[in-house]
Design an enzyme around this catalytic site. Structure first.
Site, PDB file in Angstrom:
ATOM      1  N   LEU A  32     -39.259 -60.884 -42.630  1.00 41.01           N
ATOM      2  CA  LEU A  32     -40.519 -59.873 -43.424  1.00 41.01           C
ATOM      3  C   LEU A  32     -41.540 -59.524 -42.354  1.00 41.01           C
ATOM      4  O   LEU A  32     -42.661 -58.941 -42.752  1.00 41.01           O
ATOM      5  CB  LEU A  32     -41.173 -60.736 -44.728  1.00 41.01           C
ATOM      6  CG  LEU A  32     -40.199 -61.367 -45.819  1.00 41.01           C
ATOM      7  CD1 LEU A  32     -41.002 -61.781 -46.775  1.00 41.01           C
ATOM      8  CD2 LEU A  32     -39.567 -60.058 -46.245  1.00 41.01           C
TER       9      LEU A  32
ATOM     10  N   PHE B  40     -28.339 -57.447 -39.687  1.00 39.79           N
ATOM     11  CA  PHE B  40     -28.928 -56.164 -39.338  1.00 39.79           C
ATOM     12  C   PHE B  40     -30.355 -56.237 -38.663  1.00 39.79           C
ATOM     13  O   PHE B  40     -31.034 -55.561 -38.490  1.00 39.79           O
ATOM     14  CB  PHE B  40     -29.172 -55.480 -40.912  1.00 39.79           C
ATOM     15  CG  PHE B  40     -28.026 -55.020 -41.569  1.00 39.79           C
ATOM     16  CD1 PHE B  40     -27.676 -53.820 -41.392  1.00 39.79           C
ATOM     17  CD2 PHE B  40     -27.610 -55.995 -42.575  1.00 39.79           C
ATOM     18  CE1 PHE B  40     -26.471 -53.356 -42.094  1.00 39.79           C
ATOM     19  CE2 PHE B  40     -26.462 -55.569 -43.269  1.00 39.79           C
ATOM     20  CZ  PHE B  40     -25.850 -54.188 -43.044  1.00 39.79           C
TER      21      PHE B  40
ATOM     22  N   THR C   6     -25.118 -49.722 -32.114  1.00 41.89           N
ATOM     23  CA  THR C   6     -25.842 -48.360 -32.066  1.00 41.89           C
ATOM     24  C   THR C   6     -24.968 -47.404 -31.130  1.00 41.89           C
ATOM     25  O   THR C   6     -24.600 -47.812 -30.128  1.00 41.89           O
ATOM     26  CB  THR C   6     -27.342 -48.550 -31.610  1.00 41.89           C
ATOM     27  OG1 THR C   6     -27.692 -47.331 -31.421  1.00 41.89           O
ATOM     28  CG2 THR C   6     -27.283 -49.386 -30.317  1.00 41.89           C
TER      29      THR C   6
ATOM     30  N   TYR D 283     -33.395 -51.214 -25.669  1.00 43.13           N
ATOM     31  CA  TYR D 283     -32.912 -51.348 -27.046  1.00 43.13           C
ATOM     32  C   TYR D 283     -31.519 -51.365 -27.168  1.00 43.13           C
ATOM     33  O   TYR D 283     -30.465 -52.256 -27.435  1.00 43.13           O
ATOM     34  CB  TYR D 283     -33.469 -50.335 -27.984  1.00 43.13           C
ATOM     35  CG  TYR D 283     -32.747 -50.186 -29.455  1.00 43.13           C
ATOM     36  CD1 TYR D 283     -32.385 -51.342 -30.316  1.00 43.13           C
ATOM     37  CD2 TYR D 283     -31.798 -48.988 -29.830  1.00 43.13           C
ATOM     38  CE1 TYR D 283     -31.838 -51.101 -31.329  1.00 43.13           C
ATOM     39  CE2 TYR D 283     -31.026 -48.841 -30.877  1.00 43.13           C
ATOM     40  CZ  TYR D 283     -31.163 -49.942 -31.633  1.00 43.13           C
ATOM     41  OH  TYR D 283     -30.290 -49.829 -32.682  1.00 43.13           O
TER      42      TYR D 283
ATOM     43  N   ILE E 299     -41.575 -31.107 -33.220  1.00 46.31           N
ATOM     44  CA  ILE E 299     -40.198 -31.050 -32.772  1.00 46.31           C
ATOM     45  C   ILE E 299     -40.176 -31.237 -31.359  1.00 46.31           C
ATOM     46  O   ILE E 299     -40.788 -30.622 -30.496  1.00 46.31           O
ATOM     47  CB  ILE E 299     -39.367 -29.702 -33.378  1.00 46.31           C
ATOM     48  CG1 ILE E 299     -39.473 -29.610 -34.530  1.00 46.31           C
ATOM     49  CG2 ILE E 299     -38.176 -29.764 -32.461  1.00 46.31           C
ATOM     50  CD1 ILE E 299     -38.537 -30.738 -35.269  1.00 46.31           C
TER      51      ILE E 299
ATOM     52  N   ARG F 290     -39.042 -35.772 -26.053  1.00 44.08           N
ATOM     53  CA  ARG F 290     -39.409 -37.026 -25.977  1.00 44.08           C
ATOM     54  C   ARG F 290     -38.429 -37.892 -24.754  1.00 44.08           C
ATOM     55  O   ARG F 290     -37.293 -37.677 -24.857  1.00 44.08           O
ATOM     56  CB  ARG F 290     -38.946 -37.782 -27.474  1.00 44.08           C
ATOM     57  CG  ARG F 290     -39.513 -39.013 -27.755  1.00 44.08           C
ATOM     58  CD  ARG F 290     -39.424 -39.399 -29.111  1.00 44.08           C
ATOM     59  NE  ARG F 290     -37.882 -39.629 -29.509  1.00 44.08           N
ATOM     60  CZ  ARG F 290     -37.306 -39.792 -30.840  1.00 44.08           C
ATOM     61  NH1 ARG F 290     -38.343 -40.353 -31.750  1.00 44.08           N
ATOM     62  NH2 ARG F 290     -36.225 -39.868 -31.029  1.00 44.08           N
TER      63      ARG F 290
ATOM     64  N   GLY G 289     -35.955 -39.966 -22.870  1.00 44.37           N
ATOM     65  CA  GLY G 289     -34.783 -40.763 -23.253  1.00 44.37           C
ATOM     66  C   GLY G 289     -33.950 -40.231 -24.373  1.00 44.37           C
ATOM     67  O   GLY G 289     -32.891 -40.879 -24.812  1.00 44.37           O
TER      68      GLY G 289
HETATM   69  N1  UDP Z   1     -37.764 -36.088 -33.588  1.00 43.94           N
HETATM   70  C1  UDP Z   1     -38.748 -34.743 -33.491  1.00 43.94           C
HETATM   71  N2  UDP Z   1     -40.057 -35.142 -34.163  1.00 43.94           N
HETATM   72  C2  UDP Z   1     -40.199 -36.512 -34.736  1.00 43.94           C
HETATM   73  C3  UDP Z   1     -39.294 -37.468 -34.654  1.00 43.94           C
HETATM   74  C4  UDP Z   1     -37.961 -37.040 -34.029  1.00 43.94           C
HETATM   75  O1  UDP Z   1     -38.326 -33.794 -33.187  1.00 43.94           O
HETATM   76  O2  UDP Z   1     -41.472 -36.557 -35.276  1.00 43.94           O
HETATM   77  C5  UDP Z   1     -36.448 -35.539 -33.000  1.00 43.94           C
HETATM   78  C6  UDP Z   1     -36.157 -36.631 -31.895  1.00 43.94           C
HETATM   79  O3  UDP Z   1     -36.903 -36.381 -30.697  1.00 43.94           O
HETATM   80  C7  UDP Z   1     -34.781 -36.560 -31.689  1.00 43.94           C
HETATM   81  C8  UDP Z   1     -34.417 -36.190 -33.217  1.00 43.94           C
HETATM   82  O4  UDP Z   1     -35.482 -35.970 -33.973  1.00 43.94           O
HETATM   83  O5  UDP Z   1     -34.288 -35.476 -31.183  1.00 43.94           O
HETATM   84  C9  UDP Z   1     -33.621 -37.622 -33.935  1.00 43.94           C
HETATM   85  O6  UDP Z   1     -34.916 -38.843 -33.776  1.00 43.94           O
HETATM   86  P1  UDP Z   1     -35.020 -40.197 -34.605  1.00 43.94           P
HETATM   87  O7  UDP Z   1     -36.064 -40.764 -33.915  1.00 43.94           O
HETATM   88  O8  UDP Z   1     -34.802 -39.687 -35.996  1.00 43.94           O
HETATM   89  O9  UDP Z   1     -33.347 -40.823 -34.174  1.00 43.94           O
HETATM   90  P2  UDP Z   1     -32.558 -41.159 -32.995  1.00 43.94           P
HETATM   91  O10 UDP Z   1     -31.831 -39.886 -32.294  1.00 43.94           O
HETATM   92  O11 UDP Z   1     -33.840 -41.319 -31.824  1.00 43.94           O
HETATM   93  O12 UDP Z   1     -32.099 -42.549 -33.229  1.00 43.94           O
END
Ligand code: UDP
Length: 332
Positions: A33, A73, A117, A141, A207, A283, A285
């Protein structure tokens, strides 16, 4: 059968619990939790509050119950956070899983479906990504999940624990019943963030990156509906019960991608809210494109998606968010 669901109070785990119950199985949820929510555990599943980092706590579950198989999970799952706190990711995801596997071995429980993943691949060599592609995670991760996949291989060889590792792409959507859904705090995933903005919880969304080499410059991801993802877990569970079942690894996605801007467009249409969008820097990575090849899962598991449309994914998530604006345990 009696199924132990570790992390069954979390987003994906709670959907697995719902599906297992619908199929008439008996379910024990083991969850700390820390992230999971008590309200996500649907009755009559039985919740045991405990932490995989404690061998005694997970060991007791196997002493108290006659478990047939495990769905696992329970893990930390944020790429960015894992770079800041790798120790916690290794301890929870790797040591925690080793404690679980040791308890399974000691109790003679020899079947597990493991949540892995797409992050195990790192920056992909080819799209769509097949299971044979090289695994070179770019975060603790992804490394922690890959370490567990390797641990599973050796625990199978030495102790006979059969596993199916499922490499998830981008999981989204919610149970059609509307009672459970994605509820993270803080929320970092695109679809719930976009829907949160549609509810007025934020001013708009950012974005991350508009200069990728993609159709519109934003990243592309393979979104899979959580209900289809869980169907694949049930198929995996059944496969592990076949005579002579062998351990396996499968990608779970649909084999097609949507850009971040396409997600926002679809969400605007479904919510009928003009969500404000601001372009922001990349972002760190984030690979530009992640698309699964689901062929192996289709061929060998019989994976057969039922909710394979962006509309189905976003509208089910919207139904959940609209009715739970403050999350599963928030006050309406
Ligand atoms: N993303 C974004 N704005 C946000 C959150 C996510 O542009 O506020 C983008 C992120 O950079 C990636 C995509 O959405 O390109 C999917 O990100 P998410 O964190 O949902 O999943 P991930 O692919 O990291 O597992």
């Amino acid at each position: 059968m009696e199924v132990l669901v570790c992390g069954g109070a979390g987003y994906i785990g709670s959907h697995a619990v719902a599906a297992l119950l619908e199929q008439g199985h008996s379910v024990i949820v083991f969850d700390s939790l820390e992230k999971g929510k008590r309200a996500a555990v649907l009755p009559p599943a039985q919740l045991v509050v405990g932490d995989l980092r404690s061998p005694a706590e997970i060991g007791k579950v196997f002493a108290d119950h006659k478990i047939d198989a495990v769905l696992h999970f329970a893990a930390y799952s944020l790429v960015g956070q894992s770079v800041e706190t790798p120790a916690e990711y290794y301890r929870n995801n790797v040591t925690g899983t080793q404690n679980l596997l040791d308890a399974m071995r000691d109790a003679g429980v020899l079947r597990i479906v493991f949540s892995s993943t797409a992050a195990v691949y790192g920056e992909p060599e080819h799209i769509p990504i097949t299971e044979e592609q090289k695994t070179e995670p770019t975060s603790p991760y992804g490394e922690s999940k890959l370490a567990v996949e390797k641990m599973l291989k050796w625990y199978d060889r030495a102790y006979g624990i059969k596993y199916i590792a499922l490499r998830y792409f981008n999981v989204a959507g919610a149970h059609p019943g509307g009672k459970i859904g994605e509820d993270h705090n803080p929320e970092t995933h695109l679809i719930p963030i976009v829907l949160g903005a549609a509810l007025g919880k934020t001013d708009g969304i950012k974005i991350f990156g508009g200069d990728y080499d993609t159709k519109d410059g934003s990243c592309v991801r393979d979104y899979i509906h959580v209900m289809d993802l869980i169907d694949a877990h049930i198929l995996a569970l059944n496969k592990l019960h076949e005579a002579g079942a062998a351990s396996q690894t499968y990608n779970l996605g649909y084999g097609r991608g949507f850009s971040n801007l396409e997600i926002v467009q679809a969400a605007k249409k479904i919510t009928e809210v003009d969500i404000k969008v601001e372009m922001a820097p990349r972002r760190p990575g984030d690979p530009s494109v992640l698309i699964a090849s689901p062929e192996k899962a289709i061929r060998e598991l019989g994976f057969s998606p039922r909710y394979d449309s962006l509309e189905a994914i976003i509208s089910s998530a919207w139904k959940f968010h609209k009715t739970h604006p403050n999350g599963l345990e928030g006050n309406p």
